[in-house]
Design a protein around this motif. Structure first.
Motif, PDB file in Angstrom:
ATOM      1  N   ALA A  11       1.770   3.682  -5.907  1.00 47.08           N
ATOM      2  CA  ALA A  11       1.796   2.607  -6.595  1.00 47.08           C
ATOM      3  C   ALA A  11       2.191   1.457  -5.597  1.00 47.08           C
ATOM      4  O   ALA A  11       3.090   1.501  -5.108  1.00 47.08           O
ATOM      5  N   VAL A  12       1.553   0.242  -5.874  1.00 52.07           N
ATOM      6  CA  VAL A  12       1.697  -0.981  -5.144  1.00 52.07           C
ATOM      7  C   VAL A  12       1.764  -2.069  -6.265  1.00 52.07           C
ATOM      8  O   VAL A  12       1.156  -2.073  -7.117  1.00 52.07           O
ATOM      9  N   GLY A  13       2.665  -2.962  -5.715  1.00 53.90           N
ATOM     10  CA  GLY A  13       2.578  -4.335  -6.443  1.00 53.90           C
ATOM     11  C   GLY A  13       2.685  -5.420  -5.651  1.00 53.90           C
ATOM     12  O   GLY A  13       3.265  -5.155  -4.468  1.00 53.90           O
ATOM     13  N   ILE A  14       2.058  -6.727  -6.046  1.00 55.41           N
ATOM     14  CA  ILE A  14       1.985  -7.882  -5.107  1.00 55.41           C
ATOM     15  C   ILE A  14       1.979  -9.115  -5.880  1.00 55.41           C
ATOM     16  O   ILE A  14       1.375  -9.078  -6.692  1.00 55.41           O
ATOM     17  N   LEU A 128      17.499  -2.350  -9.149  1.00 56.39           N
ATOM     18  CA  LEU A 128      16.653  -3.489  -9.546  1.00 56.39           C
ATOM     19  C   LEU A 128      16.489  -4.605  -8.408  1.00 56.39           C
ATOM     20  O   LEU A 128      17.524  -5.229  -7.982  1.00 56.39           O
ATOM     21  N   ILE A 129      15.312  -4.766  -7.739  1.00 56.33           N
ATOM     22  CA  ILE A 129      15.117  -5.642  -6.707  1.00 56.33           C
ATOM     23  C   ILE A 129      14.029  -6.588  -7.090  1.00 56.33           C
ATOM     24  O   ILE A 129      12.724  -5.833  -7.454  1.00 56.33           O
ATOM     25  N   GLU A 130      13.839  -7.825  -6.871  1.00 50.37           N
ATOM     26  CA  GLU A 130      12.583  -8.506  -6.916  1.00 50.37           C
ATOM     27  C   GLU A 130      12.185  -8.814  -5.575  1.00 50.37           C
ATOM     28  O   GLU A 130      12.765  -9.171  -4.487  1.00 50.37           O
ATOM     29  N   ASP A 131      10.688  -8.714  -5.341  1.00 52.41           N
ATOM     30  CA  ASP A 131      10.230  -8.939  -3.985  1.00 52.41           C
ATOM     31  C   ASP A 131       8.644  -9.294  -4.195  1.00 52.41           C
ATOM     32  O   ASP A 131       8.167  -9.559  -5.177  1.00 52.41           O
ATOM     33  N   ASP A 132       8.212  -9.718  -2.984  1.00 49.29           N
ATOM     34  CA  ASP A 132       6.916 -10.195  -2.975  1.00 49.29           C
ATOM     35  C   ASP A 132       5.977  -9.097  -3.101  1.00 49.29           C
ATOM     36  O   ASP A 132       4.786  -9.379  -3.661  1.00 49.29           O
ATOM     37  N   TYR A 133       6.364  -8.086  -2.618  1.00 51.45           N
ATOM     38  CA  TYR A 133       5.378  -6.756  -2.636  1.00 51.45           C
ATOM     39  C   TYR A 133       6.219  -5.659  -2.313  1.00 51.45           C
ATOM     40  O   TYR A 133       7.108  -5.622  -1.932  1.00 51.45           O
ATOM     41  N   ALA A 134       5.532  -4.583  -2.905  1.00 51.34           N
ATOM     42  CA  ALA A 134       6.316  -3.079  -2.853  1.00 51.34           C
ATOM     43  C   ALA A 134       5.209  -2.063  -2.965  1.00 51.34           C
ATOM     44  O   ALA A 134       4.203  -2.425  -3.523  1.00 51.34           O
ATOM     45  N   ALA A 135       5.640  -0.924  -2.449  1.00 47.91           N
ATOM     46  CA  ALA A 135       4.953   0.553  -2.539  1.00 47.91           C
ATOM     47  C   ALA A 135       6.118   1.487  -3.024  1.00 47.91           C
ATOM     48  O   ALA A 135       7.068   1.619  -2.489  1.00 47.91           O
ATOM     49  N   LEU A 136       5.517   2.329  -3.956  1.00 45.43           N
ATOM     50  CA  LEU A 136       6.305   3.460  -4.187  1.00 45.43           C
ATOM     51  C   LEU A 136       5.447   4.642  -4.197  1.00 45.43           C
ATOM     52  O   LEU A 136       4.202   4.779  -3.989  1.00 45.43           O
ATOM     53  N   GLY A 137       6.604   5.810  -4.252  1.00 46.99           N
ATOM     54  CA  GLY A 137       5.869   7.266  -4.169  1.00 46.99           C
ATOM     55  C   GLY A 137       5.641   7.806  -2.669  1.00 46.99           C
ATOM     56  O   GLY A 137       6.070   7.157  -1.719  1.00 46.99           O
ATOM     57  N   GLY A 139       2.938   8.390  -0.964  1.00 45.45           N
ATOM     58  CA  GLY A 139       1.949   7.513  -0.129  1.00 45.45           C
ATOM     59  C   GLY A 139       2.553   6.134   0.301  1.00 45.45           C
ATOM     60  O   GLY A 139       1.910   5.267   0.891  1.00 45.45           O
ATOM     61  N   ALA A 140       3.865   5.801  -0.181  1.00 47.75           N
ATOM     62  CA  ALA A 140       4.166   4.476   0.165  1.00 47.75           C
ATOM     63  C   ALA A 140       4.248   4.207   1.810  1.00 47.75           C
ATOM     64  O   ALA A 140       4.161   3.090   2.128  1.00 47.75           O
ATOM     65  N   LYS A 141       4.586   5.139   2.394  1.00 44.18           N
ATOM     66  CA  LYS A 141       4.705   4.881   3.918  1.00 44.18           C
ATOM     67  C   LYS A 141       3.533   4.297   4.461  1.00 44.18           C
ATOM     68  O   LYS A 141       3.444   3.718   5.398  1.00 44.18           O
ATOM     69  N   MET A 142       2.316   5.058   3.972  1.00 48.60           N
ATOM     70  CA  MET A 142       1.144   4.434   4.570  1.00 48.60           C
ATOM     71  C   MET A 142       0.480   3.245   3.717  1.00 48.60           C
ATOM     72  O   MET A 142       0.227   2.443   4.489  1.00 48.60           O
ATOM     73  N   ALA A 143       0.818   3.048   2.440  1.00 46.23           N
ATOM     74  CA  ALA A 143       0.777   1.836   1.874  1.00 46.23           C
ATOM     75  C   ALA A 143       1.373   0.520   2.221  1.00 46.23           C
ATOM     76  O   ALA A 143       0.883  -0.558   2.461  1.00 46.23           O
ATOM     77  N   ILE A 144       2.678   0.825   2.665  1.00 46.55           N
ATOM     78  CA  ILE A 144       3.526  -0.475   3.103  1.00 46.55           C
ATOM     79  C   ILE A 144       3.266  -0.962   4.315  1.00 46.55           C
ATOM     80  O   ILE A 144       3.189  -2.203   4.424  1.00 46.55           O
ATOM     81  N   GLY A 145       2.554  -0.234   5.248  1.00 49.42           N
ATOM     82  CA  GLY A 145       1.996  -0.651   6.391  1.00 49.42           C
ATOM     83  C   GLY A 145       0.952  -1.689   6.142  1.00 49.42           C
ATOM     84  O   GLY A 145       0.893  -2.616   6.877  1.00 49.42           O
ATOM     85  N   ALA A 160      -4.982 -10.613  -2.987  1.00 47.35           N
ATOM     86  CA  ALA A 160      -4.149  -9.600  -3.217  1.00 47.35           C
ATOM     87  C   ALA A 160      -4.706  -8.356  -3.884  1.00 47.35           C
ATOM     88  O   ALA A 160      -4.263  -7.126  -3.683  1.00 47.35           O
ATOM     89  N   ARG A 161      -5.858  -8.321  -4.811  1.00 45.24           N
ATOM     90  CA  ARG A 161      -6.518  -7.220  -5.435  1.00 45.24           C
ATOM     91  C   ARG A 161      -7.187  -6.492  -4.150  1.00 45.24           C
ATOM     92  O   ARG A 161      -7.193  -5.363  -4.248  1.00 45.24           O
ATOM     93  N   LYS A 162      -7.751  -7.274  -3.180  1.00 44.23           N
ATOM     94  CA  LYS A 162      -8.318  -6.459  -2.055  1.00 44.23           C
ATOM     95  C   LYS A 162      -7.403  -5.623  -1.217  1.00 44.23           C
ATOM     96  O   LYS A 162      -7.614  -4.490  -0.831  1.00 44.23           O
ATOM     97  N   LEU A 163      -6.285  -6.455  -0.947  1.00 46.56           N
ATOM     98  CA  LEU A 163      -4.947  -5.792  -0.212  1.00 46.56           C
ATOM     99  C   LEU A 163      -4.385  -4.769  -0.997  1.00 46.56           C
ATOM    100  O   LEU A 163      -3.993  -3.506  -0.371  1.00 46.56           O
ATOM    101  N   ALA A 164      -4.233  -4.628  -2.219  1.00 42.89           N
ATOM    102  CA  ALA A 164      -3.766  -3.553  -3.080  1.00 42.89           C
ATOM    103  C   ALA A 164      -4.711  -2.197  -3.055  1.00 42.89           C
ATOM    104  O   ALA A 164      -4.307  -1.009  -2.729  1.00 42.89           O
TER     105      ALA A 164
END
Length: 204
Positions: A11-14, A128-137, A139-145, A160-164
């Protein structure tokens, strides 16, 4: 949790300058056993807030229901919608109170309120952390790059949609327990909408 029952997901958030994009893939797995390719891991809370999760699907659904109910109760009592930070903090307290038998879920809370767009990251015990973007799970190691290389401070929701999608696609290609397509929620000051990207479209 033993590796045999480890739960896969990405999962990712931007946070964009004009809104928030949350996305997650759709495969439901336990270890390397695939139960379904049509799971839902992105949930709308109200018309300006949503969550995306990685973990056990039942726990994700339960947390989404808890947040929806509390957001509605706050709105009925206060005659205004709760802030994104307030709902993220409430979810953090709920998860921390269950730390001895935690919800097996990592959660992204995203939304748009009077202070602008927000993305909050929570682990299973409520950090709890607020951030500009994040990846979980898993697959996060691949997504965060992909997020690291593509994010910029003035990104808009279209970019942001395309990036997600690209970040989740990287996980789909390399993480064996992520797959099944992508669910997105796009939140702006004027709308909150869901979208599904089919796996055939993702991998072309």
């Amino acid at each position: 949790m033993s590796e045999e029952y480890n739960v896969g997901a990405t999962a990712v958030g931007i946070r964009a300058k004009d809104g928030v994009v949350l996305a997650a893939e759709k495969r439901i797995t336990y270890g390397f056993y695939s139960l379904s390719s049509s799971g839902k891991k992105v949930f709308i809370v109200n018309d300006r807030m949503a969550i995306a999760s990685a973990g056990v699907i039942a726990d994700m659904q339960t947390l989404a229901k808890i947040l929806r109910v509390n957001a509605k109760m706050y709105e009925l009592d206060a005659k205004r919608k709760p802030s994104v930070a307030a709902m993220a903090k409430l979810l953090s307290i709920i998860m921390f109170n269950r730390r001895w038998m935690p919800f097996i879920a990592e959660v992204l809370v995203g939304g748009y309120d009077e202070e602008g767009p927000h993305v909050f990251v929570l682990d299973p015990v409520g950090s709890l952390i607020e951030d500009d973007y994040a990846a979980l799970g898993t697959g996060a190691k691949m997504a965060i790059g992909i997020l690291d290389s593509g994010y910029k401070k003035d990104i808009d929701v279209v970019e942001a949609r395309k990036l997600a999608i690209n970040a989740i696609r990287a996980a789909l290609e390399r993480d064996p327990v992520s797959g099944g397509g992508i669910d997105l929620v796009i939140i702006t000051p004027t709308e909150t909408r869901e979208e599904e990207v089919k796996v055939s479209a993702v991998l072309t």
